[in-house]
Design an enzyme around this catalytic site. Sequence first.
Site, mmCIF file in Angstrom:
data_model
loop_
_atom_site.group_PDB
_atom_site.id
_atom_site.type_symbol
_atom_site.label_atom_id
_atom_site.label_comp_id
_atom_site.label_asym_id
_atom_site.label_seq_id
_atom_site.Cartn_x
_atom_site.Cartn_y
_atom_site.Cartn_z
ATOM 1 C CE LYS A 116 -4.231 -1.685 2.201
ATOM 2 N NZ LYS A 116 -5.195 -1.438 3.313
ATOM 3 C CG HIS A 171 -0.421 7.434 4.225
ATOM 4 N ND1 HIS A 171 -0.218 7.922 5.484
ATOM 5 C CD2 HIS A 171 -1.132 6.289 4.360
ATOM 6 C CE1 HIS A 171 -0.785 7.122 6.360
ATOM 7 N NE2 HIS A 171 -1.346 6.114 5.711
ATOM 8 C CG HIS A 226 2.690 4.877 6.632
ATOM 9 N ND1 HIS A 226 1.920 4.692 5.505
ATOM 10 C CD2 HIS A 226 2.175 4.049 7.575
ATOM 11 C CE1 HIS A 226 0.991 3.781 5.755
ATOM 12 N NE2 HIS A 226 1.132 3.375 7.003
#
Length: 578
Positions: free
Chosen positions: A138, A141, A144
Amino acid sequence: MACFFRRSVALQLAQACGLPEDLFIPLISAVPVSKKQSAADLRVSVSRLLQSGAVAADGDLQTRTQALANQMKRDAVVEEVVAGRGVIHVRLNKLVLAQKLLEQLRSEPDGFGVKSELLRHLQGGRTLVEFSSPNIAKKFHAGHLRSTIIGNFIANLKKALGKEVIRVNYLGDWGMQFGLLGAGFERSGSQEKLRTQPLEHLFEVYVQVNREAERDESVRSAGAEFFRRLERGEDQALALWRQLRQITVDEYKRIYQRLGVHFDHYSGEASHHSQTQSVLDELRTRGLLKTTEKGTGVVDLSGAGDMSSYATLVRSDGTSLYITRDVAAALDRKQRFGFDEMIYVTDKSQTGHFQQLFHILRAMGHQWAERCVHVAFGLVQGMSTRRGEVVFLEDVLEEARSRMLNNMRLSSTSKVLEDPEQTAERVGISALIIQDFKGPLMSDYKFDWDKVLQAHGDTGVFLQYTHARLCSLLRRHASETHSSCDVSPLVDSRSVSVLQHLLRYDEVLLQSVNELQPRHLVNFLMTLSHLVASAHRELPVKGSPAAVAQARLCLFSAARSVLANGMRILGITPVEKM
């Protein structure tokens, strides 16, 4: 070394009040330079003395303040004592101030501040910090990124103050999302692309299979079937899972290294999947797990037994949820690492989740859950790169480096560097970190590359420029630097302001660790940099008499040492040239 001066004042207060001097140490603070209305260096809050019981609460506050101030004597360290409104102001002998501070910074630069007796009670013990925690395949972003740099700061700070620190990256590597990824990779994955562009390729496969699953029931079924194969422990499915996970971890390690971040332990939801059944069995045995009419397994969190608030740990089909695996992970970590405190760093949307987690652990009889903390942070809006919305951490690092490199090429003050790209990357990362740490962590903020990379103002670029400038000054005069110096020239207002500010360093570290907020340290370092810039302009080394030049070099060397140490705690690698 602020502790030397606090103890001198505490000794007088102890004699005046007939109590142990250690009682007074935490109640004496350095006066911030920016707020100085007088020449005071330390202050004693008499109201805090009253609250702590150190001073009898007879008479009004101002009378007690004046009486206490009258009992304090002037000596070789204390030059003046003045009673203010509920506060006693203490002015120190400036020569002693310079001598003691610079002496310690010369003899033990890395211990300055962090070994203060103010912080002694924090030493020892083991802290586990869980941070970063991206999901395999994933987007990495902005949330994170915030978790990564905030968690790294907390781990650095705890270690600097004497804790043993375990850094854990808890990967999202299990669940239906991985079932879809596995099914998608079996359909359209490429081993060649996995070798050359692992994160990009996994994300590409994940996006594609999710798009197909929205339109095609058979794709969703294939994902569910792949996950069932994983849970059953089928060799082929597990082999693919291990390969994708290991490649992802290896790639993240390489990128984290660029960011100056490391982890002691990589785990994930998968590591604790097999332990969830024992968690559920224990909850049932304790009478905590109840089955609803819908067939789900829940724990009542209401406190009143009316199920007005509850956490779901088992779906109606018997499978566990994320929180079940988190309970298992916490129990496993306590047994494996024997931590004294555990800190989770995630965005504020997960606040409710961690409240439930800690509640369940306490209900299971684990009192150590009281020492589990969730450090929450707000959202970053508008972080993008030339490739568009942030998908990969490496894109952010490349963007910071390329923009900073361009700024350095356009700057008239930039030096010729051996490795301009590495310098640009380090300065760019500093800028990202300072932008993130300037305000309260819970605050949302709008991201702007131009503001982040400004050379002027309170930015990471300014911090690095100040450090590099001090390094340059010390290199130019390396032959003039001696192991000891006469500090008598350092009684001018600029020198004294720098010294007074350094006096606060241990208090700032204490506030930072108590609140787990980096902004206090950022503000301290910014003020130090501004004070140093003023001193550098007005206190020349070149052309000054030898004794004056030597004293100023000692002062600038001390400031550079504290600046560098503070930057490293924030997660910033100081540059020596730029």
